[in-house]
Motif scaffolding. Structure first.
Motif, PDB file in Angstrom:
ATOM      1  N   VAL A 208       0.847  -1.191   0.000  1.00 52.36           N
ATOM      2  CA  VAL A 208       0.000   0.000   0.000  1.00 52.36           C
ATOM      3  C   VAL A 208       0.884   1.243   0.000  1.00 52.36           C
ATOM      4  CG1 VAL A 208      -1.784   1.261   1.279  1.00 52.36           C
ATOM      5  CG2 VAL A 208      -1.745  -1.249   1.341  1.00 52.36           C
ATOM      6  N   TYR A 209       0.514   2.210  -0.838  1.00 52.67           N
ATOM      7  CA  TYR A 209       1.164   3.522  -0.828  1.00 52.67           C
ATOM      8  C   TYR A 209       0.077   4.549  -0.579  1.00 52.67           C
ATOM      9  CZ  TYR A 209       3.731   7.667  -2.587  1.00 52.67           C
ATOM     10  OH  TYR A 209       4.326   8.894  -2.721  1.00 52.67           O
ATOM     11  N   GLY A 210       0.186   5.256   0.520  1.00 50.99           N
ATOM     12  CA  GLY A 210      -0.805   6.265   0.837  1.00 50.99           C
ATOM     13  C   GLY A 210      -0.235   7.325   1.738  1.00 50.99           C
ATOM     14  N   MET A 211      -0.626   8.559   1.460  1.00 50.84           N
ATOM     15  CA  MET A 211      -0.157   9.688   2.257  1.00 50.84           C
ATOM     16  C   MET A 211      -1.153  10.829   2.120  1.00 50.84           C
ATOM     17  SD  MET A 211       3.949   9.678   1.455  1.00 50.84           S
ATOM     18  CE  MET A 211       4.395  10.656   2.877  1.00 50.84           C
ATOM     19  N   ASN A 212      -0.969  11.857   2.961  1.00 52.07           N
ATOM     20  CA  ASN A 212      -1.672  13.120   2.783  1.00 52.07           C
ATOM     21  C   ASN A 212      -0.995  13.861   1.641  1.00 52.07           C
ATOM     22  OD1 ASN A 212      -3.465  12.971   5.101  1.00 52.07           O
ATOM     23  ND2 ASN A 212      -1.655  13.276   6.357  1.00 52.07           N
ATOM     24  N   LEU A 213      -1.794  14.474   0.763  1.00 52.15           N
ATOM     25  CA  LEU A 213      -1.201  15.277  -0.286  1.00 52.15           C
ATOM     26  C   LEU A 213      -2.048  16.494  -0.576  1.00 52.15           C
ATOM     27  CD1 LEU A 213      -1.725  13.812  -3.790  1.00 52.15           C
ATOM     28  CD2 LEU A 213      -2.226  12.391  -1.841  1.00 52.15           C
TER      29      LEU A 213
ATOM     30  N   PHE B  64      -7.100  11.596  11.687  1.00 50.19           N
ATOM     31  CA  PHE B  64      -6.069  10.888  12.433  1.00 50.19           C
ATOM     32  C   PHE B  64      -6.547   9.490  12.810  1.00 50.19           C
ATOM     33  CE2 PHE B  64      -3.241   9.639  15.780  1.00 50.19           C
ATOM     34  CZ  PHE B  64      -2.023  10.123  15.344  1.00 50.19           C
ATOM     35  N   GLU B  65      -7.816   9.372  13.224  1.00 52.37           N
ATOM     36  CA  GLU B  65      -8.389   8.059  13.556  1.00 52.37           C
ATOM     37  C   GLU B  65      -8.378   7.143  12.328  1.00 52.37           C
ATOM     38  OE1 GLU B  65      -9.594   6.637  16.362  1.00 52.37           O
ATOM     39  OE2 GLU B  65      -9.374   8.351  17.707  1.00 52.37           O
ATOM     40  N   PHE B  66      -8.679   7.693  11.150  1.00 58.00           N
ATOM     41  CA  PHE B  66      -8.626   6.907   9.913  1.00 58.00           C
ATOM     42  C   PHE B  66      -7.222   6.356   9.706  1.00 58.00           C
ATOM     43  CE2 PHE B  66      -7.083   7.008   5.534  1.00 58.00           C
ATOM     44  CZ  PHE B  66      -7.821   5.988   4.981  1.00 58.00           C
ATOM     45  N   TRP B  67      -6.205   7.233   9.806  1.00 56.11           N
ATOM     46  CA  TRP B  67      -4.828   6.787   9.591  1.00 56.11           C
ATOM     47  C   TRP B  67      -4.431   5.757  10.639  1.00 56.11           C
ATOM     48  CZ3 TRP B  67      -2.877   6.756   5.158  1.00 56.11           C
ATOM     49  CH2 TRP B  67      -2.980   7.829   4.274  1.00 56.11           C
ATOM     50  N   LEU B  68      -4.848   5.953  11.880  1.00 56.83           N
ATOM     51  CA  LEU B  68      -4.540   4.984  12.933  1.00 56.83           C
ATOM     52  C   LEU B  68      -5.127   3.625  12.586  1.00 56.83           C
ATOM     53  CD1 LEU B  68      -3.563   4.035  15.702  1.00 56.83           C
ATOM     54  CD2 LEU B  68      -5.649   5.028  16.682  1.00 56.83           C
ATOM     55  N   GLU B  69      -6.390   3.604  12.188  1.00 58.07           N
ATOM     56  CA  GLU B  69      -7.038   2.328  11.814  1.00 58.07           C
ATOM     57  C   GLU B  69      -6.276   1.636  10.692  1.00 58.07           C
ATOM     58  OE1 GLU B  69     -10.989   1.363   9.335  1.00 58.07           O
ATOM     59  OE2 GLU B  69     -11.356   2.477  11.185  1.00 58.07           O
ATOM     60  N   ARG B  70      -5.860   2.401   9.695  1.00 57.23           N
ATOM     61  CA  ARG B  70      -5.117   1.825   8.563  1.00 57.23           C
ATOM     62  C   ARG B  70      -3.751   1.307   9.028  1.00 57.23           C
ATOM     63  NH1 ARG B  70      -7.829  -0.028   4.830  1.00 57.23           N
ATOM     64  NH2 ARG B  70      -6.116   0.233   3.393  1.00 57.23           N
TER      65      ARG B  70
END
Length: 187
Positions: free
Chosen positions: A5-10, A33-39
């Motif tokens: 997986v490749y994912g970031m804020n952009l 932030f909760e979304f990123w934590l879950e991922r």
């Protein structure tokens, strides 16, 4: 076989960092932030390029001890410390925090790790991710777009050798006009 997986804020114009590696424009709200934590909790191995490693390792080893740390930030820091990491760099000579350093050609090593059993891997850092994309190793893209134009900096995507066709599998809107588009690579 693991998923990569490749994912970031952009930014809306496609940058993950403003000039000078400034990330101040992408401060996540609690829901994001909760979304990123879950991922991140689902990731089995983090793959970092040097610059992202230096950014993450300068804060998250003690992120749970920072004044005002939220329960999600505390859990994120603990997960970050506990999750195995591989740092790809030929310019540093030591890593810590449950990480190992790899100084050789990243693509064969990522392919080797991907062929193993285990949870998904997340590749972080535009240069490292670009090498994985050009090699056809990325299975999923998590693109979290913030409503800001940076006009330059480090791009999320770099030049590819050929097209990569994708399937949209999820969209979501967060407070402040931030959007997620999650894609899987068509194989």
């Amino acid at each position: 076989m693991r998923k990569l997986v490749y994912g970031m804020n952009l930014s809306l114009d496609g940058y993950i960092a403003a000039p000078g590696d400034d990330l101040g424009w992408s401060e996540p709200n609690d829901e994001l932030f909760e979304f990123w934590l879950e991922r991140e909790l689902a990731i089995g191995v983090f793959l970092y390029g040097r610059r992202l490693w230096e950014t993450m390792s300068s804060y998250w080893p003690t992120g749970d001890q920072q004044p005002g740390a939220t329960p999600a930030q505390i859990e994120f820091a603990r997960n970050w410390r506990d999750t195995p990491k591989v740092v790809f760099s030929s310019t540093i000579d030591k890593v810590d925090w449950n990480a190992r350093l790899f100084t050789g050609d990243a693509v064969p090593e990522i392919a080797r790790l991907k062929a193993e059993d285990g949870g998904p891997m997340r590749v972080g850092g535009a240069t490292l991710a670009a090498a994985a994309m050009r090699a056809g190793l990325v299975d999923e893209f998590e693109i979290v777009t913030h409503p800001v134009l940076l006009g330059g900096g480090a791009p999320f995507f770099t030049a590819l050798d050929s097209w990569v066709n994708l399937n949209l599998v999820e969209t979501r809107t967060f407070p402040g006009g931030v959007t997620l588009n999650r894609y899987e690579t068509k194989r």
